[in-house]
Design a protein around this motif. Structure first.
Motif, PDB file in Angstrom:
ATOM      1  N   MET B   1       0.891  -1.188   0.000  1.00 13.67           N
ATOM      2  CA  MET B   1       0.000   0.000   0.000  1.00 13.67           C
ATOM      3  C   MET B   1       0.921   1.228   0.000  1.00 13.67           C
ATOM      4  O   MET B   1       1.784   1.365   0.867  1.00 13.67           O
ATOM      5  CB  MET B   1      -0.818  -0.024   1.314  1.00 13.67           C
ATOM      6  N   GLU B   2       0.695   2.124  -0.964  1.00 10.47           N
ATOM      7  CA  GLU B   2       1.696   3.203  -1.052  1.00 10.47           C
ATOM      8  C   GLU B   2       1.365   4.286   0.000  1.00 10.47           C
ATOM      9  O   GLU B   2       0.257   4.405   0.501  1.00 10.47           O
ATOM     10  CB  GLU B   2       1.689   3.788  -2.477  1.00 10.47           C
ATOM     11  N   ASN B   3       2.416   5.074   0.337  1.00  9.62           N
ATOM     12  CA  ASN B   3       2.244   6.069   1.411  1.00  9.62           C
ATOM     13  C   ASN B   3       1.446   7.259   0.878  1.00  9.62           C
ATOM     14  O   ASN B   3       1.408   7.516  -0.325  1.00  9.62           O
ATOM     15  CB  ASN B   3       3.630   6.533   1.893  1.00  9.62           C
ATOM     16  N   LEU B 175       1.460   6.412  11.311  1.00 10.07           N
ATOM     17  CA  LEU B 175       1.640   5.056  10.758  1.00 10.07           C
ATOM     18  C   LEU B 175       0.282   4.353  10.858  1.00 10.07           C
ATOM     19  O   LEU B 175      -0.357   4.389  11.914  1.00 10.07           O
ATOM     20  CB  LEU B 175       2.696   4.303  11.594  1.00 10.07           C
ATOM     21  N   ALA B 176      -0.178   3.744   9.750  1.00 12.93           N
ATOM     22  CA  ALA B 176      -1.522   3.122   9.782  1.00 12.93           C
ATOM     23  C   ALA B 176      -1.451   1.743   9.147  1.00 12.93           C
ATOM     24  O   ALA B 176      -0.461   1.385   8.501  1.00 12.93           O
ATOM     25  CB  ALA B 176      -2.512   3.999   9.009  1.00 12.93           C
ATOM     26  N   VAL B 177      -2.511   0.946   9.356  1.00 17.48           N
ATOM     27  CA  VAL B 177      -2.588  -0.421   8.785  1.00 17.48           C
ATOM     28  C   VAL B 177      -3.902  -0.504   8.013  1.00 17.48           C
ATOM     29  O   VAL B 177      -4.960  -0.139   8.560  1.00 17.48           O
ATOM     30  CB  VAL B 177      -2.631  -1.476   9.930  1.00 17.48           C
ATOM     31  N   ASN B 178      -3.829  -0.988   6.755  1.00 13.14           N
ATOM     32  CA  ASN B 178      -5.107  -1.080   6.019  1.00 13.14           C
ATOM     33  C   ASN B 178      -5.745  -2.451   6.254  1.00 13.14           C
ATOM     34  O   ASN B 178      -5.239  -3.258   7.024  1.00 13.14           O
ATOM     35  CB  ASN B 178      -4.888  -0.831   4.526  1.00 13.14           C
ATOM     36  N   GLU B 183       1.116  -2.130   6.373  1.00  9.20           N
ATOM     37  CA  GLU B 183       1.378  -0.848   7.060  1.00  9.20           C
ATOM     38  C   GLU B 183       1.758   0.208   6.037  1.00  9.20           C
ATOM     39  O   GLU B 183       2.393  -0.095   5.011  1.00  9.20           O
ATOM     40  CB  GLU B 183       2.534  -1.041   8.069  1.00  9.20           C
ATOM     41  N   PHE B 184       1.319   1.441   6.289  1.00 14.96           N
ATOM     42  CA  PHE B 184       1.748   2.541   5.399  1.00 14.96           C
ATOM     43  C   PHE B 184       1.740   3.820   6.231  1.00 14.96           C
ATOM     44  O   PHE B 184       1.116   3.884   7.306  1.00 14.96           O
ATOM     45  CB  PHE B 184       0.811   2.680   4.191  1.00 14.96           C
TER      46      PHE B 184
END
Lengths: 368, 482, 707
Positions: B1-3, B175-178, B183-184
């Protein structure tokens, strides 16, 4: 894919058991009509009868089912029943119902009879009180000729999908060839319209196949609301609620049964608004069917001697009082069983529909 | 997942998060909201409406609740143990917030009380023509629509993990998790933490508050509220304030029970503790905060509400004495079937016995003491309640078996507080200095109730959420500009 | 199929004529509420939420069951349609529990999302709640049918999608309910595939807590297929088990080869963490996956080679130190990526722990040699007997990158009194001596310290070398031993005594010869940050007679500081993936993680290879599809045998004939056993095929404010 024509004798309206009548009395005409239609469709024939029914002289593929539902003129419902499931209609563009990889189409004995003898004859079930009689009438004949309506209170034309009409207006109505209504149910003045609606709504609730929310939950809610009208629990806004919601159900329900099952109730309310109002607001039923004459028990304060015999007689301990004081019946607890009346030697326990002014707190005998 | 890159990241899309996002977007900031659940609205989907003071509804309904009156009431109630500046700003802004919501298409039924002794500050969202449950779901939908309209990007089923700070200690990303566990990072200048407390995290509650789930506290554990925001804030240097349970006592202790049974046993009849003694004027039972505090001071934190067959019969016949807007239906006719069902299921919270003595054994209370309490209570019912001065209207005798009892335990909608914030909702560290770019709103930052939820001004928790959300949004947008 | 043009809410849309109005709208980002419709199921038309207004048609039409027609003009926001929707939501909520609190589906519930979107008019309908009864009969799924809104998705999924029909509608005392089709779960023929849970919009049918991992960092597919997730290399287990069921063994072997270059060796000695996760453990017992893998690998005909990729030479040279599972895997993939690979191995032959740790009765050497030869066949050069002193120096000899996988070939020696006496061996040295055909001598009474698989290998090997009486003693309690269950049972069958929950005090000796091991009983064992913590049971100290003691309490890499890499407690320190302290030098396997498992070493090596390839300028992609495309038929049909067949045990030589020699003892499956065991698989991957349903907010966030 091969075709299958099912003669559905289980799709009757509860008030108009025509299929079995025709099968038993006009079997040859029905069979002839069925065979004619089947040849057009190039389909095999199958008869679907209610469990426990027997028709002599009927041969070929005969199946029996305990299911009975207003949707059993819909091919998908019939296919479901043959497959041992609950009949649920499917109303979709070009949706072909399949059973044992044959395309199912459905015909009723009445339609078959019409195919054979033309659609001039019209069989009508006339329900008066408990008696149901099937008469052979002709299209165009007015209802008044089929059954005498003078002195009756109301007429229900068509069963669970029918509408209530005033006798005079109904008498002039002409019988039509279409399936519009094939039963005439007569209600005389002794019958309470609210109670009639309770029966109809119960039957509608049980007949609903439960597939679509508006019909499944609609019948369930209406059944409870109408029943509450007969026990004094209904709320003042219920009549408008029913009117508003039935209009939406008749638009939004999935199949013809769902769309029309509210009609008996709404037409009854339209015809007898004050009778329904009595039941809700004044909690009384002129015909005496719904509310027992609401007698309330009370101790006459002027006559009570404060002896206390009645206290032990009451199974619900609803009577309070001490020696020398006027006794009081607690109306919340009183079950109107009447045992206390005989227990009082002075005979001062009486009944009335409306309570007179009674002491609230403990007052001595004679001080009232 | 891109930032990704944006100006403001709002962590969690509940009422506070969405309000922050909408307010910030209105003030020109570019906003991304990340929400762990599949729909926005958080706990407010079950609520009915926020608080408002000095609103036009109150004027129409001739209710004189001014900011001054409410503020003083609040400060007395919390004996000045809270941040007065934040409370003042919250109350002052509350009326304007009601209009702010109305501009987005939210309609209100009016201003209501929760129970007789409370003030009419509860603005219930209009859903159709009657006051219905889950009303605030509409407010959440309006907030989401407005956010979308303003170009806010809402990433659903995406959880926040960590606040990233640059070497000067300023917030520089999240910092997040889809939903696929990838993580992205989202680069940003400011972040708002609004994850709604930790109501569903037994370990954290045990550690922070020292009460055990299911034993001495029964929580309305809303799945998903596990204190992610609290941990992220503490990790980013926020001052660790005490986390508290927003107490709301209820009967049944987490055991599912029918609405009629609960409604009957919530009525102000006889309420005793584990020693069989009365504990309060039952009239104030509807203020569940008071009820919770009372329960907290009893043995095993338990209270028993007792009724007899005559009380039940009169309720079934005429409806209950006290209704609230959450349980508006006075009809309790299904009491008997629901109670039989509970007894058949071997309920440990609801009891039925033919005599007071038998009931005492069932609920583990000394039979003599309970019998004595019942006799005294019945005497009070004749005249005046000398013990706790209860209003005669609610004095109903316990005359005839079978007797029914239900157990009350302290509970709560979730936790409040934990992150120190100032009046601009900026997250502050140990010595009250704000962490540049970090803001917090809603339950995570709600330390203004001290130890007891301010139930006399109902709609308070949702009001706090929406208003602090707006404040955080305004301040963050301003911070981003310069 | 011809296309059709229509207008929905003012937006012109062309779509395929087979589509329904609802599908046309959803495909074009226009949300119409729907609950009983599911993209994988036949249209039902029951919930009435999807009603819309079609110009020229009075009343409303059901958009989910009405096909698109040319020139249709549809308005989804028309007043009557909205009113019907509100009425339907309201009626549904009258039978649904009013409290969303405490419902685990909160936040994921479609009914709540729809009620938020459509709204509830608050009419004074009557509450008609169902009694709050759960049905726990199904071991894997919980039925709380008082939350059911009778949308019928589960009934249709079970009959249309799966062809099982274990659920049906029935009127139970007048009220419509979804019930099990038959008077018992078994008679209903439930195949435990979970399709009903996947499609249920509310929390009525849910997976029982603990069946699946509740970890947000796992993707949906990994969560729903626990065996693949449990395997460190994430091998597609359901796929190869399905191939075995169909008898296509080479395809099954190819599927395993996609993630591990030595499938048959794994078939013998893998730690099979997939079996510990297998969903069927909640039924009657997990599948015997390792033995299935072994049988499939043994039937491999090399057909996978046709699909294997081999990139042309990149001109880069990579040196690998250590030819264990990690080294061989790295060499194999780096060669396939086109790099020139040389593996340096200190010991006489390649294989690492697989040859010098694991005894031959567990892993036959010809299988190991065959699979190593397969790796060498693609051009991987292995130089044995070369002891590389320093990784940094090796890198300087002109290699573009170095990969260190030296494993853990040095045993841990506990600081016990007498721990350096003769006949006191370390696990690594003892097993290596056997596998070098110069076994260290063992006496009659052998005591092995430790409770893991290595300890069992030492004990069983000592037995095979002639020891009369072998005792294993360890800290852990019986159920906490790290050794796999079947190995402990086999050891006990062979007469090895296992003394649990003991701490070791001292090795007794008389004039320099070992006589026994003194131990004390313990309780309340916990592994804290500073090592094991426990309380000693007073006066429970006892001495086991012993003339030989073997330490089997762990191993560490056999390297020191001079090797040139930063170490932490003897293990190589890696950061940012598998980079070591020296640029261009990577490391993986036991040398980094401490003794774990062969499959874990392979998985780590694969990750390291991607990093090395990227470091050398490649794209780092080593994924390959060796197995043929498999269309898993979702319609599994009613299989009454499913619940009757229980876990098949492999044929094992009896204790007497196995404990005197090193011949292979576990003879695995034959064709019929494999087929029968494979048919027990619950095919959890079928559930992943069911497309997850979108919420109304999904339609908005894509367009940004479209609604």
């Amino acid at each position: 894919m091969k075709n299958l024509l099912v003669v559905s004798c289980v799709s009757d309206d509860i008030k108009a058991p025509l299929s079995m009548y025709l099968m038993k009395n006009y079997l040859s005409e029905v069979v002839a009509g069925v065979e004619k239609y089947a040849s057009e469709l190039d389909a095999d024939i199958m008869y679907l009868l209610p469990e426990g029914e027997k028709v002599e002289g009927l041969n070929g593929d005969v199946r029996y089912t305990s299911a009975c539902s207003p949707t059993l003129t819909n091919p998908y419902s019939v296919a479901q029943v043959l497959g041992g499931n609950i009949p649920r209609p499917m109303i979709q563009d070009e949706y072909v119902a399949v059973y044992e990889d044959k395309a199912v189409s459905v015909v009723t004995p009445e339609a078959a009879y019409g195919i054979k003898n033309g659609f001039n004859d019209k069989f009508v079930a006339v329900n008066v009180g408990e008696k149901t009689e099937i008469k052979k009438a002709t299209v165009g004949q007015i209802v008044g000729e089929v059954v005498a309506l003078e002195g009756t209170k109301a007429v229900l034309l068509g069963g669970l999908k029918g509408t209530f009409m005033a006798p005079a207006e109904a008498a002039e109505l002409k019988l039509e060839a279409t399936e519009k209504f094939s039963s005439i149910t007569v209600y005389d003045s002794s019958e309470c319209m609210v109670d009639a609606c309770v029966q109809l709504m119960n039957q509608a609730y049980n007949a609903s196949c439960g597939k679509c929310v508006l019909c499944r939950e609609g019948t369930s809610q209406f059944r409870q609301i109408v029943t509450e009208m007969t026990t004094g629990k209904a709320k003042s806004g219920d009549l408008d609620l029913i009117k508003e919601v039935s209009e939406l159900i008749s638009i939004g329900a999935y199949c013809p049964f769902g769309q029309n099952m509210t009609k008996p109730l709404t037409s009854a309310i339209a015809l007898f608004p004050d009778e329904f109002d009595d039941h809700i607001k004044r909690k009384t039923c002129k015909c005496g069917k719904c509310y027992k004459a609401a007698e309330l028990y009370y101790i006459d304060p002027d006559e009570c001697q404060g002896c206390g015999d009645c206290i032990d007689a009451c199974p619900e301990d609803a009577i309070e009082g001490k020696d020398g004081f006027i006794h009081i019946i607690d109306q919340d607890l009183c079950e109107q069983c009447g045992k206390c009346v005989s227990a009082c030697d002075e005979g001062c326990i009486k009944t009335a529909t409306k309570l007179p002014k009674l002491p609230k707190k403990k007052t001595k005998v004679g001080k009232w | 997942m891109e930032n990704l890159k944006t100006q403001l990241v709002v962590i969690a899309g509940g009422p506070s998060g969405m309000s922050a996002a909408v307010q910030a977007a209105m003030d020109g900031a570019e906003v991304i909201v990340i929400e762990k659940a599949a729909i926005t609205g958080g706990a407010a989907n079950m609520g009915m409406g926020p608080l408002g003071i000095g609103t036009k509804y109150q004027q129409e309904q001739m209710i004189d609740v001014t900011v001054e009156k409410a503020f003083n009431m609040f400060m007395d109630y919390t004996h000045y143990n809270v941040d007065a500046r934040l409370v003042k700003r919250y109350f002052e802004q509350s009326a304007e917030t009601i209009e702010w919501l109305e501009d987005m298409g939210v309609e209100f039924e009016g201003a209501f009380k929760y129970f007789p002794q409370s003030e009419a500050t509860w603005h219930i969202v209009k859903t159709g023509n009657k006051i219905g449950p889950r009303a605030a779901g509409h407010m959440n939908k309006a907030l989401l629509n407005k956010a979308q309209e303003l170009g806010v990007k809402v990433l659903l089923e995406t959880a926040g993990k960590k606040i990233l700070k640059d070497d000067e200690g300023k917030v520089c990303g999240v910092l997040a998790v889809n939903k696929d566990g990838e993580e992205f990072t989202i680069e940003c200048k400011a972040a708002v933490i609004a994850t709604g407390g930790a109501g569903c995290n037994p370990e954290l509650i045990k550690e922070e508050i020292g009460v055990e789930f299911g034993k001495d506290v029964f929580n309305f554990a809303i799945p998903g509220l596990v204190g992610d925001g609290l941990k992220m804030a503490w990790e980013a240097g926020a001052d660790h304030l005490p986390v508290r349970i927003e107490s709301a006592c209820d009967v049944g202790g987490g055991e599912e029970a029918g609405a009629s049974v609960k409604n009957v046993l919530r009525q102000p009849n006889l309420l005793v503790n584990a020693f069989g003694k009365r504990v309060m004027n039952e009239e104030f039972m509807q203020n569940t905060t008071y009820l919770s505090n009372v329960a907290n001071h009893q043995k095993d934190k338990k209270l028993f509400s007792i009724v007899d067959s005559t009380i039940v019969k009169s309720y079934v016949k005429n409806g209950v004495d006290v209704t609230s807007l959450v349980t508006p239906d006075p009809d309790v006719s299904s009491f008997y079937d629901e109670m039989d069902e509970l007894i058949a299921k071997g309920s440990k919270q609801f009891f039925k016995a033919d005599t007071i003595e038998e009931l005492a054994e069932m609920i583990g209370v000394d039979p003599e003491v309970l019998e004595e309490t019942v006799d005294d209570y019945n005497d009070y019912c004749e005249g005046r309640d000398e013990e706790f001065f209860k209003n005669y209207r609610y004095l109903r005798k316990l005359k005839k078996g079978p007797f029914y009892a239900g157990t009350f335990h302290p509970g709560g909608y979730g936790t409040v507080g934990g992150i120190r914030i100032n009046e601009n909702c900026e997250v502050c560290d140990k010595d009250f200095m704000p962490i540049p770019g970090l803001y917090a709103a809603g339950a995570d930052s709600c330390n203004i109730y001290d130890d007891s939820y301010m139930f006399l001004l109902p709609g308070n928790s949702m009001g706090y959420a929406v208003n602090t959300g707006r404040i955080a949004g305004m301040e963050a947008a301003e911070y981003i500009e310069d | 199929m011809a296309t059709v043009n229509l207008i929905i809410d003012g937006k012109a849309i062309t779509c395929d004529e087979s589509k329904t109005v609802l599908e046309a709208a959803l495909d074009n980002g226009i949300y119409i509420p729907h609950l009983c419709h599911h993209s994988d199921l036949h249209p039902n038309g029951g919930c009435r939420l999807c009603v819309v207004k079609q110009e020229g048609v009075d009343g409303v039409i059901t958009s989910c069951s009405t096909k698109v027609k040319e020139g249709m003009v549809i308005s989804t926001k028309e007043e009557t349609a909205e009113k019907v929707r509100k009425l339907s939501v309201e009626l549904m909520f009258k039978t649904h529990p009013s409290e969303c609190v405490g419902c685990p589906k909160y936040g994921k519930c479609h009914l709540a999302s729809i009620s938020q979107y459509v709204g509830d008019a608050g009419r004074e309908f009557r509450q008609q709640k169902l009694p709050l009864i759960e049905n726990e009969e199904n071991p894997l799924m919980l039925h709380e049918m008082y939350r059911c809104i009778l949308c019928g998705r589960c009934v249709r999924a079970c009959s249309e999608l799966r062809g099982v029909g274990a659920l049906k509608f029935e009127k139970v005392d007048g009220r419509m309910k979804v019930v099990i089709n038959g008077n018992s779960l078994e008679e209903a023929g439930c195949q435990f595939c979970g399709a009903c849970v996947e499609v249920c919009p509310t929390g009525s049918i849910r997976d029982k807590v603990g069946v699946f991992k509740d970890d947000p960092s796992l993707s949906r597919e990994m969560t729903l297929v626990p065996c693949s997730e449990g395997c460190p290399a994430h091998i597609n287990v359901p796929k190869y088990i399905r191939f075995i069921k169909e008898g296509n063994y080479p395809a099954a072997a190819a599927t395993v080869r996609e993630k591990a270059p030595i499938p048959e060796c794994l078939g013998y000695i893998c730690v099979h963490s997939c079996e510990l996760q297998c969903k069927r453990q909640h039924l009657d017992g997990p599948l015997s996956i390792r033995n299935l893998k072994r049988f499939a690998a043994s039937q491999d005909d090399g057909s996978w080679k046709a699909n294997a990729f081999q990139k042309d030479a990149t001109g880069k040279k990579v040196a690998i130190i250590g030819a264990g599972p990690a080294g061989l895997t790295a060499g194999y993939y780096l060669k396939k990526l086109g790099h020139e690979v040389t593996i340096f191995e200190k010991l006489p032959k390649a294989g690492g722990q697989m040859r010098y740790g694991i005894p031959s009765y567990r892993l036959p050497r010809e299988v190991l040699d065959k699979e190593i030869a397969e790796i060498e066949s693609i051009g991987v050069e292995i130089k044995c007997g070369v002891d590389v002193k320093s990784a940094a120096e090796l890198k300087a000899e002109g290699y573009d990158a170095v990969f260190v996988s030296v494993g853990t070939h040095a045993g841990n020696r506990l600081p016990l009194e007498g721990n350096d006496l003769p006949n006191v061996y370390l696990n690594a040295d003892f097993l290596r001596s056997i596998n070098l055909d110069e076994p260290l001598p063992v006496g009659e009474n052998v005591v092995v310290l430790g409770g893991g698989n290595v300890a069992i290998d030492c004990a069983e090997s000592a037995l095979r070398l002639g020891a009369k009486h072998v005792v294993m003693t360890c800290l852990e309690a019986p159920d906490k031993m790290t050794a796999s269950e079947e190995e402990v049972t086999w050891a006990k069958e062979d007469g090895i005594i296992v003394e649990n929950s003991r701490t070791f005090d001292a090795i007794e000796s008389e004039n320099g010869k070992v006589t026994g091991l003194t131990v004390t009983g313990i309780e309340g064992l916990k592994f804290g940050p500073k090592g094991p913590e426990f309380t000693r049971i007073p006066d429970s100290t006892v001495t086991f007679p012993a003339d030989t003691v073997i330490f089997a309490v762990g191993q560490h890499p056999d390297i020191t500081e001079e090797f040139g890499l930063e170490l932490n407690r003897g293990r190589i320190v890696t950061a940012d993936g598998h980079k070591t302290s020296v640029e261009g030098v990577y490391a993986a396997g036991d040398a980094v993680t401490g003794t774990r498992s062969v499959i874990a070493a392979i998985a780590e090596a694969r990750a390291a290879v991607s990093e090395i390839d990227i470091f050398l300028g490649g794209d780092g992609n080593i994924e390959e599809n060796l197995a043929p495309e498999q269309i898993a038929n979702p319609c599994i049909g009613k299989n009454p045998e499913l619940t009757k067949t229980h876990r098949t045990e492999p044929t094992v030589t009896d204790s007497e004939s196995r404990k005197t020699n090193f011949e292979p003892m576990d003879l695995g499956f034959d064709c019929s056993k494999a087929g029968c065991e494979a048919s027990r698989c619950l095919q959890c991957d079928l559930r992943v095929q069911i497309s997850p349903q979108k919420f109304w907010s999904d339609y908005i966030s894509e367009e940004g404010g479209q609604q």
